[in-house]
Write an enzyme that holds these catalytic residues in place. Structure first.
Site, PDB file in Angstrom:
ATOM      1  N   TYR A   1      46.334  18.619  16.228  1.00 31.83           N
ATOM      2  CA  TYR A   1      46.507  17.661  15.117  1.00 31.83           C
ATOM      3  C   TYR A   1      47.985  17.304  14.941  1.00 31.83           C
ATOM      4  O   TYR A   1      48.345  16.134  14.761  1.00 31.83           O
ATOM      5  CB  TYR A   1      45.940  18.307  13.855  1.00 31.83           C
TER       6      TYR A   1
ATOM      7  N   LYS B   1      49.590  13.648  15.253  1.00 26.70           N
ATOM      8  CA  LYS B   1      50.256  13.019  14.103  1.00 26.70           C
ATOM      9  C   LYS B   1      51.727  12.735  14.395  1.00 26.70           C
ATOM     10  O   LYS B   1      52.281  11.741  13.918  1.00 26.70           O
ATOM     11  CB  LYS B   1      50.086  13.890  12.856  1.00 26.70           C
TER      12      LYS B   1
HETATM   13  N1  LIG Z   1      43.464  14.770   3.144  1.00 23.74           N
HETATM   14  C1  LIG Z   1      44.745  15.061   3.349  1.00 23.74           C
HETATM   15  O1  LIG Z   1      45.398  15.794   2.574  1.00 23.74           O
HETATM   16  C2  LIG Z   1      45.454  14.496   4.531  1.00 23.74           C
HETATM   17  C3  LIG Z   1      46.771  14.905   4.769  1.00 23.74           C
HETATM   18  C4  LIG Z   1      47.468  14.324   5.825  1.00 23.74           C
HETATM   19  C5  LIG Z   1      46.847  13.382   6.615  1.00 23.74           C
HETATM   20  N2  LIG Z   1      45.554  13.040   6.372  1.00 23.74           N
HETATM   21  C6  LIG Z   1      44.942  12.029   7.236  1.00 23.74           C
HETATM   22  O2  LIG Z   1      44.302  11.051   6.448  1.00 23.74           O
HETATM   23  C7  LIG Z   1      43.234  10.461   7.182  1.00 23.74           C
HETATM   24  C8  LIG Z   1      41.967  10.488   6.357  1.00 23.74           C
HETATM   25  O3  LIG Z   1      41.641  11.830   6.101  1.00 23.74           O
HETATM   26  P1  LIG Z   1      40.643  12.293   4.935  1.00 23.74           P
HETATM   27  O4  LIG Z   1      41.268  13.463   4.318  1.00 23.74           O
HETATM   28  O5  LIG Z   1      40.208  11.141   4.117  1.00 23.74           O
HETATM   29  O6  LIG Z   1      39.435  12.828   5.861  1.00 23.74           O
HETATM   30  P2  LIG Z   1      37.855  12.696   5.741  1.00 23.74           P
HETATM   31  O7  LIG Z   1      37.328  13.703   6.695  1.00 23.74           O
HETATM   32  O8  LIG Z   1      37.428  12.757   4.317  1.00 23.74           O
HETATM   33  O9  LIG Z   1      37.554  11.222   6.279  1.00 23.74           O
HETATM   34  C9  LIG Z   1      37.757  10.856   7.614  1.00 23.74           C
HETATM   35  C10 LIG Z   1      36.826   9.716   7.957  1.00 23.74           C
HETATM   36  O10 LIG Z   1      37.082   9.347   9.314  1.00 23.74           O
HETATM   37  C11 LIG Z   1      35.840   9.150   9.967  1.00 23.74           C
HETATM   38  N3  LIG Z   1      35.989   9.340  11.408  1.00 23.74           N
HETATM   39  C12 LIG Z   1      36.170  10.507  12.068  1.00 23.74           C
HETATM   40  N4  LIG Z   1      36.214  10.294  13.382  1.00 23.74           N
HETATM   41  C13 LIG Z   1      36.062   8.961  13.572  1.00 23.74           C
HETATM   42  C14 LIG Z   1      36.019   8.136  14.721  1.00 23.74           C
HETATM   43  N5  LIG Z   1      36.125   8.649  15.954  1.00 23.74           N
HETATM   44  N6  LIG Z   1      35.856   6.795  14.564  1.00 23.74           N
HETATM   45  C15 LIG Z   1      35.723   6.274  13.303  1.00 23.74           C
HETATM   46  N7  LIG Z   1      35.740   7.014  12.181  1.00 23.74           N
HETATM   47  C16 LIG Z   1      35.908   8.343  12.318  1.00 23.74           C
HETATM   48  C17 LIG Z   1      34.930  10.173   9.341  1.00 23.74           C
HETATM   49  O11 LIG Z   1      33.542   9.876   9.552  1.00 23.74           O
HETATM   50  C18 LIG Z   1      35.352  10.091   7.881  1.00 23.74           C
HETATM   51  O12 LIG Z   1      34.625   9.108   7.184  1.00 23.74           O
HETATM   52  C19 LIG Z   1      43.157  11.254   8.498  1.00 23.74           C
HETATM   53  O13 LIG Z   1      43.855  10.578   9.506  1.00 23.74           O
HETATM   54  C20 LIG Z   1      43.866  12.542   8.160  1.00 23.74           C
HETATM   55  O14 LIG Z   1      44.376  13.183   9.290  1.00 23.74           O
HETATM   56  C21 LIG Z   1      44.841  13.582   5.368  1.00 23.74           C
END
Ligand SMILES: NC(=O)c1ccc[n+]([C@@H]2O[C@H](COP(=O)([O-])OP(=O)(O)OC[C@H]3O[C@@H](n4cnc5c(N)ncnc54)[C@H](O)[C@@H]3O)[C@@H](O)[C@H]2O)c1
Length: 246
Positions: free
Chosen positions: A155, A159
């Site tokens: 990851y 990133k």
């Molecule tokens: N939640 C946090 O604190 C946090 C922190 C840093 C970065 N992020 C990043 O934010 C983004 C969203 O994360 P989140 O926390 O909402 O996660 P989440 O798991 O709630 O949502 C992710 C969504 O992406 C979809 N997805 C996964 N693989 C896919 C693919 N191959 N094609 C299309 N859709 C796909 C999933 O079905 C889901 O709906 C991600 O890139 C994550 O790495 C999140």
């Protein structure tokens, strides 16, 4: 919380928009008058949230890791809307384990979705943005990409790669009126719910504001970077992380 954005006449693709941060971002654009194409792997969840295709919403089942599927879906959206103005590369997964236990499959899956997906969407939308001499691309990176986190070498690599990709593409497309930026969020989503309780408490303690945000608190940062008013901002990473990275 009311923040006024006006995206009337704009067409926006948001990946990973069935839940979490992506859903929050797509909701902001829809509420601000844009035509929105929420993409997600989970089409049932997508349809439950966004319903059937209409004049203003085009939910599409797309695996962003699949370059052909992305190319087809992006052309579908462009035909539906007459162009693409904004793309938000948000879809993501985790496959966490320490590097000596990490399988090549877990490595590839995470790189393919985050980094591959961001590349596939960007390559597919840039031609449409160039034709319009306007575009906004917002990628989603993470604190982990800059600082590392035990159990997340795949990851973190993805990133960190997104940051280099963002800055490079920002330089390549600046002359076409297209900006490319990234956000680094912290938000209480399913991804965070999957973190073991002890580790989650440790992470929360490292956030000066003392909590993970609601996805609705992340979306305005993307709305700003995607706005016409942010036209002089490109190649930056905006932390929306409660101060964690300061
Ligand atoms: N939640 C946090 O604190 C946090 C922190 C840093 C970065 N992020 C990043 O934010 C983004 C969203 O994360 P989140 O926390 O909402 O996660 P989440 O798991 O709630 O949502 C992710 C969504 O992406 C979809 N997805 C996964 N693989 C896919 C693919 N191959 N094609 C299309 N859709 C796909 C999933 O079905 C889901 O709906 C991600 O890139 C994550 O790495 C999140």
């Amino acid at each position: 919380m009311t923040i006024s954005f006006d995206f009337t006449g704009r067409t926006v693709i948001v990946t990973g928009a069935a839940q979490g941060i992506g859903r929050g971002i797509a909701t902001l654009f829809a509420d601000a008058g844009a035509r929105v194409a929420p993409f997600d792997l989970d089409f049932d969840a997508l349809k439950a949230v966004w319903g059937e295709r209409s004049d203003t919403i085009a939910p599409l089942a797309v695996d962003v890791a699949d370059e052909d599927a992305v190319a087809t879906a992006v052309e579908d959206v462009a035909a539906w809307a007459g162009g693409i103005d904004i793309a938000v590369n948000n879809a993501g997964i985790t496959r966490d384990t320490v590097v000596w236990k990490l399988s090549s499959t877990q490595w590839r899956q995470v790189l393919d979705v985050h980094l591959g997906g961001t590349f596939h969407i960007t390559r597919a939308v840039v031609g449409h943005m160039r034709a319009a001499s306007f575009g906004r691309i917002v990628n989603v990176t993470s604190y982990t990409g800059l600082h590392g986190n035990i159990g997340q070498s795949n990851y973190a690599a993805a990133k960190a790669g997104i940051i280099g990709f963002t800055k490079t593409v920002a330089k390549e497309v600046a002359r076409f009126g297209i900006t490319v930026n990234a956000i680094s969020p912290n938000s209480a989503t399913a991804m965070v719910a999957g973190i073991p309780a002890g580790k989650l408490a440790e992470l929360t303690a490292a956030i000066p504001l003392g909590r993970f945000a609601d996805p609705a608190e992340i979306a305005p940062a993307v709305g700003f970077l995607a706005s016409a008013q942010a036209g002089y901002i490109t190649g930056t990473v905006l932390a929306v992380d409660g101060g964690m990275s300061m």
